[in-house]
Design a protein around this motif. Sequence first.
Motif, PDB file in Angstrom:
ATOM      1  N   ARG A 138       0.397  -1.044  -0.073  1.00 51.87           N
ATOM      2  CA  ARG A 138      -0.144  -0.172   0.120  1.00 51.87           C
ATOM      3  C   ARG A 138       0.570   1.099   0.164  1.00 51.87           C
ATOM      4  O   ARG A 138       1.975   1.424   0.526  1.00 51.87           O
ATOM      5  CB  ARG A 138      -0.926  -0.069   1.392  1.00 51.87           C
ATOM      6  N   THR A 139       0.264   2.005  -1.126  1.00 50.88           N
ATOM      7  CA  THR A 139       0.918   3.739  -0.792  1.00 50.88           C
ATOM      8  C   THR A 139      -0.012   4.620  -0.229  1.00 50.88           C
ATOM      9  O   THR A 139       0.454   6.145   0.372  1.00 50.88           O
ATOM     10  CB  THR A 139       1.256   3.846  -1.767  1.00 50.88           C
ATOM     11  N   GLU A 140      -1.044   4.554  -0.049  1.00 51.10           N
ATOM     12  CA  GLU A 140      -2.090   5.402   0.720  1.00 51.10           C
ATOM     13  C   GLU A 140      -1.926   4.811   2.145  1.00 51.10           C
ATOM     14  O   GLU A 140      -2.540   3.176   2.727  1.00 51.10           O
ATOM     15  CB  GLU A 140      -3.325   5.261  -0.163  1.00 51.10           C
ATOM     16  N   PRO A 141      -2.332   4.745   3.486  1.00 53.20           N
ATOM     17  CA  PRO A 141      -2.602   4.660   4.506  1.00 53.20           C
ATOM     18  C   PRO A 141      -4.088   3.389   4.901  1.00 53.20           C
ATOM     19  O   PRO A 141      -4.899   4.048   4.362  1.00 53.20           O
ATOM     20  CB  PRO A 141      -2.953   6.083   5.417  1.00 53.20           C
ATOM     21  N   VAL A 142      -3.665   2.892   5.772  1.00 55.91           N
ATOM     22  CA  VAL A 142      -4.897   1.831   5.811  1.00 55.91           C
ATOM     23  C   VAL A 142      -5.328   1.575   6.926  1.00 55.91           C
ATOM     24  O   VAL A 142      -4.481   1.119   8.050  1.00 55.91           O
ATOM     25  CB  VAL A 142      -4.632   0.348   4.864  1.00 55.91           C
ATOM     26  N   LEU A 143      -6.148   1.385   7.460  1.00 52.70           N
ATOM     27  CA  LEU A 143      -7.088   1.003   9.059  1.00 52.70           C
ATOM     28  C   LEU A 143      -6.421  -0.675   9.104  1.00 52.70           C
ATOM     29  O   LEU A 143      -6.348  -1.636   8.500  1.00 52.70           O
ATOM     30  CB  LEU A 143      -8.743   1.578   8.578  1.00 52.70           C
ATOM     31  N   VAL A 144      -5.734  -0.552  10.475  1.00 47.21           N
ATOM     32  CA  VAL A 144      -4.961  -2.055  10.930  1.00 47.21           C
ATOM     33  C   VAL A 144      -6.242  -2.244  12.068  1.00 47.21           C
ATOM     34  O   VAL A 144      -7.037  -1.926  12.405  1.00 47.21           O
ATOM     35  CB  VAL A 144      -3.873  -1.931  12.202  1.00 47.21           C
ATOM     36  N   GLN A 145      -6.875  -4.009  11.437  1.00 51.77           N
ATOM     37  CA  GLN A 145      -8.536  -4.392  11.695  1.00 51.77           C
ATOM     38  C   GLN A 145      -8.093  -4.523  13.532  1.00 51.77           C
ATOM     39  O   GLN A 145      -7.183  -4.313  13.440  1.00 51.77           O
ATOM     40  CB  GLN A 145      -8.678  -5.142  10.890  1.00 51.77           C
ATOM     41  N   GLY A 146      -9.408  -4.348  13.969  1.00 53.00           N
ATOM     42  CA  GLY A 146      -9.812  -4.933  14.701  1.00 53.00           C
ATOM     43  C   GLY A 146     -10.102  -3.130  16.012  1.00 53.00           C
ATOM     44  O   GLY A 146     -10.373  -3.918  17.672  1.00 53.00           O
ATOM     45  N   GLY A 147      -9.701  -2.482  15.156  1.00 48.73           N
ATOM     46  CA  GLY A 147     -11.319  -1.158  15.730  1.00 48.73           C
ATOM     47  C   GLY A 147     -10.001  -0.320  16.992  1.00 48.73           C
ATOM     48  O   GLY A 147      -8.770   0.527  16.453  1.00 48.73           O
ATOM     49  N   THR A 148     -10.565  -0.091  17.777  1.00 50.22           N
ATOM     50  CA  THR A 148      -9.376   1.128  18.350  1.00 50.22           C
ATOM     51  C   THR A 148      -8.211   0.163  19.244  1.00 50.22           C
ATOM     52  O   THR A 148      -8.316  -0.639  20.072  1.00 50.22           O
ATOM     53  CB  THR A 148     -10.505   1.479  19.358  1.00 50.22           C
ATOM     54  N   TRP A 149      -6.871   1.168  19.008  1.00 52.37           N
ATOM     55  CA  TRP A 149      -6.057   0.462  19.662  1.00 52.37           C
ATOM     56  C   TRP A 149      -5.470   1.844  20.832  1.00 52.37           C
ATOM     57  O   TRP A 149      -5.067   2.363  20.459  1.00 52.37           O
ATOM     58  CB  TRP A 149      -4.982   0.231  18.401  1.00 52.37           C
ATOM     59  N   SER A 150      -4.817   1.082  22.237  1.00 49.81           N
ATOM     60  CA  SER A 150      -4.422   2.646  22.556  1.00 49.81           C
ATOM     61  C   SER A 150      -2.750   2.212  22.929  1.00 49.81           C
ATOM     62  O   SER A 150      -2.176   3.836  23.461  1.00 49.81           O
ATOM     63  CB  SER A 150      -4.528   1.338  24.526  1.00 49.81           C
ATOM     64  N   SER A 151      -2.062   1.149  21.882  1.00 46.78           N
ATOM     65  CA  SER A 151      -0.537   1.757  21.863  1.00 46.78           C
ATOM     66  C   SER A 151      -0.273   0.593  20.768  1.00 46.78           C
ATOM     67  O   SER A 151      -0.824  -0.124  19.993  1.00 46.78           O
ATOM     68  CB  SER A 151       0.019   1.574  23.182  1.00 46.78           C
ATOM     69  N   VAL A 200       6.228  -1.292  15.337  1.00 43.91           N
ATOM     70  CA  VAL A 200       5.753  -1.888  14.348  1.00 43.91           C
ATOM     71  C   VAL A 200       7.765  -2.614  14.040  1.00 43.91           C
ATOM     72  O   VAL A 200       8.216  -1.366  15.071  1.00 43.91           O
ATOM     73  CB  VAL A 200       5.913  -0.987  12.824  1.00 43.91           C
ATOM     74  N   GLY A 201       7.582  -3.181  13.763  1.00 41.63           N
ATOM     75  CA  GLY A 201       8.916  -3.874  13.360  1.00 41.63           C
ATOM     76  C   GLY A 201       9.376  -3.782  11.817  1.00 41.63           C
ATOM     77  O   GLY A 201       8.850  -3.362  11.347  1.00 41.63           O
ATOM     78  N   TRP A 202      10.343  -5.087  11.881  1.00 36.10           N
ATOM     79  CA  TRP A 202      11.002  -4.776  10.566  1.00 36.10           C
ATOM     80  C   TRP A 202       9.872  -5.655   9.272  1.00 36.10           C
ATOM     81  O   TRP A 202       9.133  -5.404   8.550  1.00 36.10           O
ATOM     82  CB  TRP A 202      12.208  -5.984   9.811  1.00 36.10           C
ATOM     83  N   TYR A 203       9.558  -6.754   9.942  1.00 36.99           N
ATOM     84  CA  TYR A 203       8.421  -6.913   8.865  1.00 36.99           C
ATOM     85  C   TYR A 203       6.849  -7.432   9.681  1.00 36.99           C
ATOM     86  O   TYR A 203       6.354  -8.328   9.451  1.00 36.99           O
ATOM     87  CB  TYR A 203       8.693  -8.530   8.262  1.00 36.99           C
ATOM     88  N   HIS A 204       7.086  -6.279  10.884  1.00 34.44           N
ATOM     89  CA  HIS A 204       5.462  -7.493  11.490  1.00 34.44           C
ATOM     90  C   HIS A 204       5.171  -5.768  13.183  1.00 34.44           C
ATOM     91  O   HIS A 204       5.969  -5.014  12.053  1.00 34.44           O
ATOM     92  CB  HIS A 204       6.236  -8.467  12.661  1.00 34.44           C
ATOM     93  N   ALA A 205       4.263  -5.893  13.906  1.00 35.62           N
ATOM     94  CA  ALA A 205       3.958  -5.051  13.946  1.00 35.62           C
ATOM     95  C   ALA A 205       3.108  -5.125  15.642  1.00 35.62           C
ATOM     96  O   ALA A 205       2.513  -7.094  15.238  1.00 35.62           O
ATOM     97  CB  ALA A 205       2.609  -3.983  13.400  1.00 35.62           C
ATOM     98  N   CYS A 206       2.841  -4.567  16.551  1.00 30.50           N
ATOM     99  CA  CYS A 206       2.108  -5.183  17.323  1.00 30.50           C
ATOM    100  C   CYS A 206       1.342  -4.058  17.844  1.00 30.50           C
ATOM    101  O   CYS A 206       1.547  -2.976  18.318  1.00 30.50           O
ATOM    102  CB  CYS A 206       2.946  -6.022  19.135  1.00 30.50           C
ATOM    103  N   GLY A 207       0.426  -4.246  18.817  1.00 36.97           N
ATOM    104  CA  GLY A 207      -0.565  -2.924  19.048  1.00 36.97           C
ATOM    105  C   GLY A 207      -1.115  -3.517  20.411  1.00 36.97           C
ATOM    106  O   GLY A 207      -1.318  -4.598  20.855  1.00 36.97           O
ATOM    107  N   VAL A 208      -1.742  -2.733  21.829  1.00 37.97           N
ATOM    108  CA  VAL A 208      -2.742  -3.120  22.261  1.00 37.97           C
ATOM    109  C   VAL A 208      -3.765  -2.714  22.207  1.00 37.97           C
ATOM    110  O   VAL A 208      -4.396  -1.682  22.345  1.00 37.97           O
ATOM    111  CB  VAL A 208      -2.084  -2.948  24.092  1.00 37.97           C
ATOM    112  N   ARG A 209      -4.662  -3.787  22.226  1.00 41.95           N
ATOM    113  CA  ARG A 209      -6.370  -3.141  22.539  1.00 41.95           C
ATOM    114  C   ARG A 209      -7.236  -4.040  23.698  1.00 41.95           C
ATOM    115  O   ARG A 209      -7.004  -4.831  24.383  1.00 41.95           O
ATOM    116  CB  ARG A 209      -7.355  -3.402  20.976  1.00 41.95           C
TER     117      ARG A 209
END
Length: 82
Positions: free
Chosen positions: A22-35, A38-47
């Motif tokens: 993607r070259t345009e921003p996309v929403l991460v699935q799952g709704g509202t995230w508190s944090s 991102v890593g090299w080929y992965h990401a993490c978040g808290v919900r």
Amino acid sequence: SAPRDVARGMHGELGNGNTTDRTEPVLVQGGTWSSFEVGWYHACGVRSNQLYCWGYSDQGQLGVGILNADPHSTPLVVPFLP
């Protein structure tokens, strides 16, 4: 807030349910995230006080007990040890 991510998506690291770049921003699935980090080929978040990770886990970097090169394009719950 809902994090947005722009990058190559071939490893599922965008967290939007597919492996398309993607070259345009996309929403991460799952709704509202508190944090969100991102890593090299992965990401993490808290919900809702629960940690989730998505993307590439060839070295176990998602922390979900998966060690393979398959893309994980949706957030996976990271289990906490007692």
